[in-house]
Structures are given as structure tokens and as C-alpha cells.
Design a protein around this motif. Structure first.
Motif, PDB file in Angstrom:
ATOM      1  N   ALA A   1     -14.126   8.628  -1.904  1.00 30.26           N
ATOM      2  CA  ALA A   1     -14.548   7.224  -1.908  1.00 30.26           C
ATOM      3  C   ALA A   1     -15.371   6.908  -3.152  1.00 30.26           C
ATOM      4  N   ALA A   2     -16.226   7.833  -3.572  1.00 29.36           N
ATOM      5  CA  ALA A   2     -17.066   7.613  -4.749  1.00 29.36           C
ATOM      6  C   ALA A   2     -16.229   7.492  -6.019  1.00 29.36           C
ATOM      7  N   ILE A   3     -15.162   8.287  -6.118  1.00 26.79           N
ATOM      8  CA  ILE A   3     -14.270   8.192  -7.274  1.00 26.79           C
ATOM      9  C   ILE A   3     -13.585   6.827  -7.280  1.00 26.79           C
ATOM     10  N   ILE A   4     -13.080   6.430  -6.132  1.00 28.07           N
ATOM     11  CA  ILE A   4     -12.362   5.164  -6.031  1.00 28.07           C
ATOM     12  C   ILE A   4     -13.300   3.979  -6.306  1.00 28.07           C
ATOM     13  N   GLU A   5     -14.534   4.097  -5.869  1.00 23.69           N
ATOM     14  CA  GLU A   5     -15.512   3.025  -6.077  1.00 23.69           C
ATOM     15  C   GLU A   5     -16.185   3.111  -7.446  1.00 23.69           C
ATOM     16  N   GLY A   6     -15.941   4.209  -8.178  1.00 21.67           N
ATOM     17  CA  GLY A   6     -16.565   4.391  -9.485  1.00 21.67           C
ATOM     18  C   GLY A   6     -18.070   4.557  -9.395  1.00 21.67           C
TER      19      GLY A   6
ATOM     20  N   SER B   1     -16.788  25.130  -7.590  1.00 27.91           N
ATOM     21  CA  SER B   1     -15.830  24.353  -8.363  1.00 27.91           C
ATOM     22  C   SER B   1     -15.252  23.266  -7.502  1.00 27.91           C
ATOM     23  N   ALA B   2     -15.078  22.103  -8.088  1.00 25.27           N
ATOM     24  CA  ALA B   2     -14.469  20.995  -7.375  1.00 25.27           C
ATOM     25  C   ALA B   2     -13.147  20.710  -8.039  1.00 25.27           C
ATOM     26  N   ALA B   3     -12.077  21.231  -7.501  1.00 22.30           N
ATOM     27  CA  ALA B   3     -10.762  21.042  -8.097  1.00 22.30           C
ATOM     28  C   ALA B   3      -9.946  20.132  -7.235  1.00 22.30           C
ATOM     29  N   LEU B   4     -10.415  18.926  -7.001  1.00 28.86           N
ATOM     30  CA  LEU B   4      -9.748  18.030  -6.078  1.00 28.86           C
ATOM     31  C   LEU B   4      -9.105  16.904  -6.838  1.00 28.86           C
ATOM     32  N   LEU B   5      -8.285  16.189  -6.176  1.00 24.84           N
ATOM     33  CA  LEU B   5      -7.707  14.971  -6.688  1.00 24.84           C
ATOM     34  C   LEU B   5      -7.164  15.114  -8.071  1.00 24.84           C
ATOM     35  N   LEU B   6      -5.977  15.577  -8.161  1.00 29.38           N
ATOM     36  CA  LEU B   6      -5.385  15.777  -9.468  1.00 29.38           C
ATOM     37  C   LEU B   6      -4.825  14.480 -10.003  1.00 29.38           C
ATOM     38  N   THR B   7      -4.378  13.603  -9.142  1.00 28.33           N
ATOM     39  CA  THR B   7      -3.887  12.319  -9.612  1.00 28.33           C
ATOM     40  C   THR B   7      -4.617  11.257  -8.838  1.00 28.33           C
ATOM     41  N   ALA B   8      -4.010  10.293  -8.404  1.00 24.61           N
ATOM     42  CA  ALA B   8      -4.755   9.251  -7.713  1.00 24.61           C
ATOM     43  C   ALA B   8      -5.292   9.674  -6.400  1.00 24.61           C
ATOM     44  N   CYS B   9      -4.980  10.834  -5.952  1.00 21.61           N
ATOM     45  CA  CYS B   9      -5.424  11.219  -4.649  1.00 21.61           C
ATOM     46  C   CYS B   9      -6.665  12.054  -4.757  1.00 21.61           C
ATOM     47  N   GLY B  10      -7.294  12.303  -3.697  1.00 22.38           N
ATOM     48  CA  GLY B  10      -8.470  13.113  -3.740  1.00 22.38           C
ATOM     49  C   GLY B  10      -8.121  14.489  -3.350  1.00 22.38           C
ATOM     50  N   SER B  11      -8.408  14.860  -2.146  1.00 23.93           N
ATOM     51  CA  SER B  11      -7.999  16.139  -1.707  1.00 23.93           C
ATOM     52  C   SER B  11      -7.750  16.058  -0.249  1.00 23.93           C
TER      53      SER B  11
ATOM     54  N   ARG C   1     -24.852   8.745  10.328  1.00 23.61           N
ATOM     55  CA  ARG C   1     -23.934   9.026   9.231  1.00 23.61           C
ATOM     56  C   ARG C   1     -23.537   7.742   8.511  1.00 23.61           C
ATOM     57  N   PRO C   2     -23.364   7.822   7.188  1.00 19.58           N
ATOM     58  CA  PRO C   2     -22.901   6.642   6.451  1.00 19.58           C
ATOM     59  C   PRO C   2     -21.443   6.341   6.775  1.00 19.58           C
ATOM     60  N   GLU C   3     -21.101   5.069   6.753  1.00 21.19           N
ATOM     61  CA  GLU C   3     -19.705   4.679   6.956  1.00 21.19           C
ATOM     62  C   GLU C   3     -18.962   4.840   5.625  1.00 21.19           C
ATOM     63  N   ILE C   4     -17.881   5.582   5.660  1.00 18.19           N
ATOM     64  CA  ILE C   4     -17.110   5.853   4.445  1.00 18.19           C
ATOM     65  C   ILE C   4     -15.744   5.201   4.582  1.00 18.19           C
ATOM     66  N   LYS C   5     -15.407   4.355   3.621  1.00 20.50           N
ATOM     67  CA  LYS C   5     -14.141   3.635   3.659  1.00 20.50           C
ATOM     68  C   LYS C   5     -13.233   4.102   2.530  1.00 20.50           C
ATOM     69  N   LEU C   6     -11.966   4.287   2.845  1.00 19.03           N
ATOM     70  CA  LEU C   6     -10.955   4.599   1.844  1.00 19.03           C
ATOM     71  C   LEU C   6      -9.903   3.488   1.879  1.00 19.03           C
ATOM     72  N   PRO C   7      -9.436   3.052   0.716  1.00 19.67           N
ATOM     73  CA  PRO C   7      -8.467   1.954   0.668  1.00 19.67           C
ATOM     74  C   PRO C   7      -7.080   2.382   1.122  1.00 19.67           C
TER      75      PRO C   7
END
Length: 213
Positions: free
Chosen positions: A97-102, A15-25, A58-64
């Protein structure tokens, strides 16, 4: 929040129960990518030498800036366990990052997940993109413990406090905050396997709301 985030895959009880609001986990107060013991600020996570076993890039992962994820105390004196912690941390950051980037088909998410865990992760991310929601705020991931089972599988347990995270609709700009309840502090239980390139990929994930006291 306006809808449940938790997605369960019966096959692996994942189960992935992360990011309930604008945040992730799991976000803390340092920077969107600042991890204790891995000095990288400014919202990006570059792989350290210890996080690149066998030459895997490793891929570079950016968060705003509007979304902060702190990983407090994610280190270990044992380099093998530290490698599990490093890849487990980046797996979670990749999903945020994937959620934020859609982008449910994120290459970084596929890099750190395999099998049913990858299917579940993409389904969870798509739940945000289908409603045009992103993440804001901050999460804190802490109390991480890694181990290697007798069969060689990696085991990773950690806590994620999502109470300061929110979702934000891209069109309406409506912000929905995560409930400030004990259930918004989740325990993550992950099983990982090491790929031929030396990457610890998550193959199953279970979250327990309120599991961290």
C-alpha cells in the motif's frame, strides 16, 4: 523489470525482494485484500478480533482494484500462531500500500515493523517512489508457517509468487512486468517480536529468490 527490487541490510541479513513489477508480493485471485479464512473483500483489510490482541487497534490498509494480493491458507487453529500470521500478512500488505500511495513514511509500515526492518522497508519503498513507480497486477502469498521460538520470538516462513505483478510509472504509464522465472517466486523468512501492545512486529526479514519449489 527495469531495476532490482531486492534490498539487503547486512546487519540483519534483511532483504526485501518484493514486487518486481506493478505487484507487490503474494497476490492471488480473490481480491486485493481477500485472505482465506478472513472474509473481507473490496480491497480493505479490517482487523479481526483475533488480530487485535490486548486491544491494539490495527490500521486499516487499502489496496486498489488494479493490485490484487491473495493470502491463501493463512490461518492456524492455534490463536497464538494465527496472531503471527495475521500481523505478518498485514506487514506485507502495508508495504504494498505504501508503494502504491508513494508514502515511504507510512504509519502502517511503522506499525508492523521496528528497528532495522523498518529502515529496510522504508528504503525499499523509497526505491519505487524515487522513480515514480506504482504496482499493478497480482501476487499470491501461500504456504505460510508460523512458530514461536523458545526465546518468545515469532518465526514466519511463506512463499510469494510475483510473476503476475508489474510496476507502472505514474507519469509515463509504462508497465514493466516481473520476469516469469523461478526466481520470481520468493521465500520469505521473518522474525517477529511482540510489542507491549500485543502487535507482532517484524524485526528482520530475509527473502530467497527461487526458494519455493
Amino acid at each position: 523489470m527495469n531495476r532490482p527490487i531486492r534490498l539487503v541490510t547486512a546487519a540483519l541479513t534483511a532483504s526485501a525482494a518484493l514486487l518486481l513489477t506493478a505487484c507487490g508480493s503474494g497476490g492471488d485471485d480473490k481480491s486485493s485484500d481477500e485472505i482465506e479464512g478472513a472474509g473481507d473483500g473490496g480491497g480493505k483489510a479490517s482487523a479481526s478480533a483475533s488480530a487485535e490482541p490486548e486491544g491494539a487497534k490495527r490500521p486499516e490498509i487499502k489496496l486498489p482494484a488494479e493490485f490484487r494480493a491473495e493470502f491463501a491458507g493463512w490461518t492456524d487453529s492455534d490463536p497464538k500462531l494465527r496472531a503471527i500470521l495475521d500481523d505478518g500478512r498485514e506487514e506485507l500488505r502495508a508495504k504494498y500500500a505504501a508503494i502504491i500511495e508513494g508514502d515511504p513514511e507510512s504509519d502502517a509500515v511503522a506499525f508492523y515493523n521496528s528497528g532495522t526492518s523498518l529502515t529496510t522497508a522504508r528504503k525499499w519503498i523509497k526505491g519505487f517512489t524515487d522513480t515514480d513507480d506504482s504496482l499493478i497486477g497480482e501476487i499470491k502469498a501461500y504456504n505460510a508457517k508460523a512458530n514461536i521460538a523458545d526465546n518468545g520470538a515469532g518465526l514466519l516462513f511463506y512463499c510469494v509468487d510475483e510473476r503476475k505483478a508489474s510496476t507502472k510509472n505514474r507519469k509515463t504509464k509504462k508497465v514493466t512486468a516481473t520476469p516469469d522465472t523461478p526466481e520470481s517466486v520468493l521465500q520469505y523468512r521473518a522474525r517477529l517480536t511482540k510489542s507491549p501492545k500485543g502487535v507482532w512486529q517484524t524485526v528482520s526479514l530475509e527473502t530467497v529468490p527461487g526458494g519455493c519449489k
